[in-house]
Design an enzyme around this catalytic site. Sequence first.
Site, PDB file in Angstrom:
ATOM      1  CB  CYS A   2      68.661  -4.567  21.791  1.00 17.56           C
ATOM      2  SG  CYS A   2      68.674  -3.085  20.812  1.00 17.56           S
ATOM      3  NE  ARG A  27      71.927  -9.164  23.498  1.00 18.92           N
ATOM      4  CZ  ARG A  27      72.397 -10.043  22.627  1.00 18.92           C
ATOM      5  NH1 ARG A  27      73.335 -10.882  22.993  1.00 18.92           N
ATOM      6  NH2 ARG A  27      71.922 -10.099  21.398  1.00 18.92           N
ATOM      7  CD1 TRP A  75      75.049  -0.105  21.238  1.00 19.54           C
ATOM      8  CD2 TRP A  75      74.356  -0.650  19.193  1.00 19.54           C
ATOM      9  NE1 TRP A  75      76.029   0.244  20.337  1.00 19.54           N
ATOM     10  CE2 TRP A  75      75.640  -0.071  19.082  1.00 19.54           C
ATOM     11  CE3 TRP A  75      73.721  -1.062  18.023  1.00 19.54           C
ATOM     12  CZ2 TRP A  75      76.296   0.098  17.878  1.00 19.54           C
ATOM     13  CZ3 TRP A  75      74.383  -0.895  16.815  1.00 19.54           C
ATOM     14  CH2 TRP A  75      75.659  -0.328  16.751  1.00 19.54           C
ATOM     15  CG  ASN A 101      68.628  -8.231  19.628  1.00 18.44           C
ATOM     16  OD1 ASN A 101      69.260  -7.320  19.087  1.00 18.44           O
ATOM     17  ND2 ASN A 101      69.133  -9.431  19.819  1.00 18.44           N
ATOM     18  N   GLY A 102      67.106  -6.431  16.963  1.00 14.71           N
ATOM     19  CA  GLY A 102      67.273  -6.727  15.539  1.00 14.71           C
ATOM     20  C   GLY A 102      66.801  -5.572  14.681  1.00 14.71           C
ATOM     21  CD  GLU A 484      92.785  -6.976  20.654  1.00 19.14           C
ATOM     22  OE1 GLU A 484      92.287  -6.770  19.535  1.00 19.14           O
ATOM     23  OE2 GLU A 484      92.089  -7.049  21.678  1.00 19.14           O
ATOM     24  CE  LYS A 488      90.435  -5.531  24.050  1.00 23.49           C
ATOM     25  NZ  LYS A 488      90.015  -5.574  22.691  1.00 23.49           N
ATOM     26  CD  GLU A 491      87.605  -2.129  22.443  1.00 24.57           C
ATOM     27  OE1 GLU A 491      86.431  -2.281  22.133  1.00 24.57           O
ATOM     28  OE2 GLU A 491      88.418  -3.069  22.480  1.00 24.57           O
ATOM     29  CG  HIS A 507     106.960   2.332   3.265  1.00 26.34           C
ATOM     30  ND1 HIS A 507     107.824   2.476   2.197  1.00 26.34           N
ATOM     31  CD2 HIS A 507     107.362   1.210   3.917  1.00 26.34           C
ATOM     32  CE1 HIS A 507     108.689   1.479   2.198  1.00 26.34           C
ATOM     33  NE2 HIS A 507     108.423   0.699   3.235  1.00 26.34           N
ATOM     34  CE  LYS A 603      81.807  -9.408  25.204  1.00 28.30           C
ATOM     35  NZ  LYS A 603      83.235  -9.090  25.082  1.00 28.30           N
TER      36      LYS A 603
HETATM   37  C1  F6R Z   1      86.857  -5.320  20.802  1.00 32.53           C
HETATM   38  C2  F6R Z   1      85.736  -6.220  20.578  1.00 32.53           C
HETATM   39  C3  F6R Z   1      85.175  -6.321  19.208  1.00 32.53           C
HETATM   40  C4  F6R Z   1      84.754  -7.759  18.895  1.00 32.53           C
HETATM   41  C5  F6R Z   1      84.017  -7.813  17.549  1.00 32.53           C
HETATM   42  C6  F6R Z   1      83.687  -9.231  17.133  1.00 32.53           C
HETATM   43  O1  F6R Z   1      87.288  -5.350  22.129  1.00 32.53           O
HETATM   44  O2  F6R Z   1      85.256  -6.850  21.484  1.00 32.53           O
HETATM   45  O3  F6R Z   1      86.057  -5.825  18.254  1.00 32.53           O
HETATM   46  O4  F6R Z   1      85.898  -8.571  18.885  1.00 32.53           O
HETATM   47  O5  F6R Z   1      82.845  -7.058  17.631  1.00 32.53           O
HETATM   48  O6  F6R Z   1      82.880  -9.848  18.069  1.00 32.53           O
HETATM   49  P1  F6R Z   1      82.709 -11.416  18.108  1.00 32.53           P
HETATM   50  O7  F6R Z   1      84.003 -12.011  18.484  1.00 32.53           O
HETATM   51  O8  F6R Z   1      81.642 -11.656  19.142  1.00 32.53           O
HETATM   52  O9  F6R Z   1      82.272 -11.838  16.734  1.00 32.53           O
END
Ligand code: F6R
Length: 608
Positions: A2, A27, A75, A101-102, A484, A488, A491, A507, A603
């Site tokens: 949030c 957020r 969120w 937020n929290g 990764e 990507k 998501e 395996h 985010k």
């Molecule tokens: C994927 C992504 C997430 C963050 C994860 C950790 O694209 O952005 O997997 O990498 O939530 O976030 P941070 O780096 O802010 O701790």
Amino acid sequence: MCGIIGYAGHRPAVPVVVEGLRRLEYRGYDSAGVAFGWQGRLCVVRAKGKLAALEEKLAQEPMATATCAMGHTRWATHGIPAERNAHPHLSNDGTLALVHNGIIENYQEIRARLSAIGYSFHSETDTEVLVNLISYHRRGGQDILSAFATALREAHGAYAVCLMETASPEVIYAARMAAPLILGVGTGEHFVASDIPAFLPYTRQVIFLEDGELIRATPNSYKILRLEDLQPVTRQEQTIQWDIQAAQKGGYRHFMIKEIFEQPRVISDGLTGRIAPGKRAILLPELDGLPIPERLHIVACGTSYHSGLWGRHLLEHWAGVPVQVEIASEFRYRERLLLGKNDMVLVISQSGETADTLAALRRARQQGTTVLGLCNVVGSSIAREASAIIYTQAGPEISVASTKAMCSQMLMLSMMALYWAGRSARMNASACQKQIALLDDLPAMLEEALPSMHERARQLSRIYAQAASFFYLGRGHCFALALEGALKLKELSYIHAEGYSAGEMKHGPIALIDPDFPTFALALDDDLFPKVKSNIVEVQARQGKVIALTNPHVDLHVDDRWDIPSLPAPLSAFTALPALQLFSYEMADYLGKDVDQPRNLAKSVTVE
Ligand code: F6R
């Protein structure tokens, strides 16, 4: 999760707050709302969905003269995304409004207590409970600051909150505990927000609040008080150097593609001031006072975890430091943390606010272990609580999917490995020099390569967009990239994707291969290439289609070859990473997905 913002100043407050919310939407974005004073009462407008829905509603509201307001972009944690659960929440008597937020962990207990004395609740949120707890103390005769502080002292959990009261419509109150909150100091105006871009068009003067602090801000004054006893606290203002343009799209269709194309600059910024004259050593003064660890434990989540997995190869190979890499949500709950006296924990986080990573940091510090932070956001919780901090300097990353932050983390991990390798004399100056020269050449190389890589990603997305599942295969340092790439793709485009170590396929997972289950293979020209090639052939023998990310002159026959500029391993990852990002971006965009704000994500993951 949030985003919150509060404004007390001289401008029409609601547009300022809505604009701030737009920059905080990363957020969370399942609902949004604002509160402002109007004719002696607090007016609250909320809407489910993205900010545009709130703006439509606001167009009907008489808010033109309000110069103090606050807002929230949500969120969901407690209660489904719905208007009744959107913030701000009003107290039963309508005199107080709160954004939060929290998570208040003991909210059910408090709710039961308040219900027993006649309070009613219209949402499933912990926030509505908190605003009524403040109201309860206010009605008990306490002034607003005391009532606010008393309620917060009774609440357990994490919060950044902003409060308004009908009795003082020109004042915003705010407080933080384990969630980010920043005060923006302008001329005749003050802001509080979860992140700096929310008020960056108006001021660069900021104060980072600490846990257990509370603010009272009016247009012309602010005071910071300790939650514990309401004693004043003095804090230095800091000037933020970020360019507002950096927080905007700068002509690109999405933040994500802009951030992918920013990677050459991220690398050159990251190298600035870090290379010793003659390019024979890396300068990392942040590490000068710390011994080289006997063992390094890298702890992170998501993409940052993948950076850690990749960095392990360099730290072990170049610097000779044994490395373990662990997901923060696992590390924090391990029954016994076997951390040696000379071990070090390295937490990696773009936001510096990820709840699990922060908890892992605290747990390691409680055991007396040195915790080094690798973070992008200056002044974030991880940056402040780590024993030492290295900033990745990637600039604000707005797109929810992390791209340039990973590149900056990989760069810093490479520099750490070279720094320790040089310091322990495991690598001689000329070997260091060779790698430093490669790093130094990267920005120009990538700058030139990115447009054609983008074009190839576009072509491939048209061929593969209908696939329901993908494998991503890699070995050695490319295994981290395979993970990764798969993250990507899933998501952003919601296509099922699994990252696998190429050698593990036989395996079990190879059973899934058929003509409709394509494989994206990382087949770069390195020592493990012959092994990867055999794994690709095994996939092809089961009629699996293969895209191979490879280098020119590599002998490989697949359905779709993607040649990227050659670079010696492991730094070849710096050219492979943007290819993976561009492919996912193009797949998602072609499929019409919301690239910058994929569904169900946020985010900054500030809850467990
Ligand atoms: C994927 C992504 C997430 C963050 C994860 C950790 O694209 O952005 O997997 O990498 O939530 O976030 P941070 O780096 O802010 O701790």
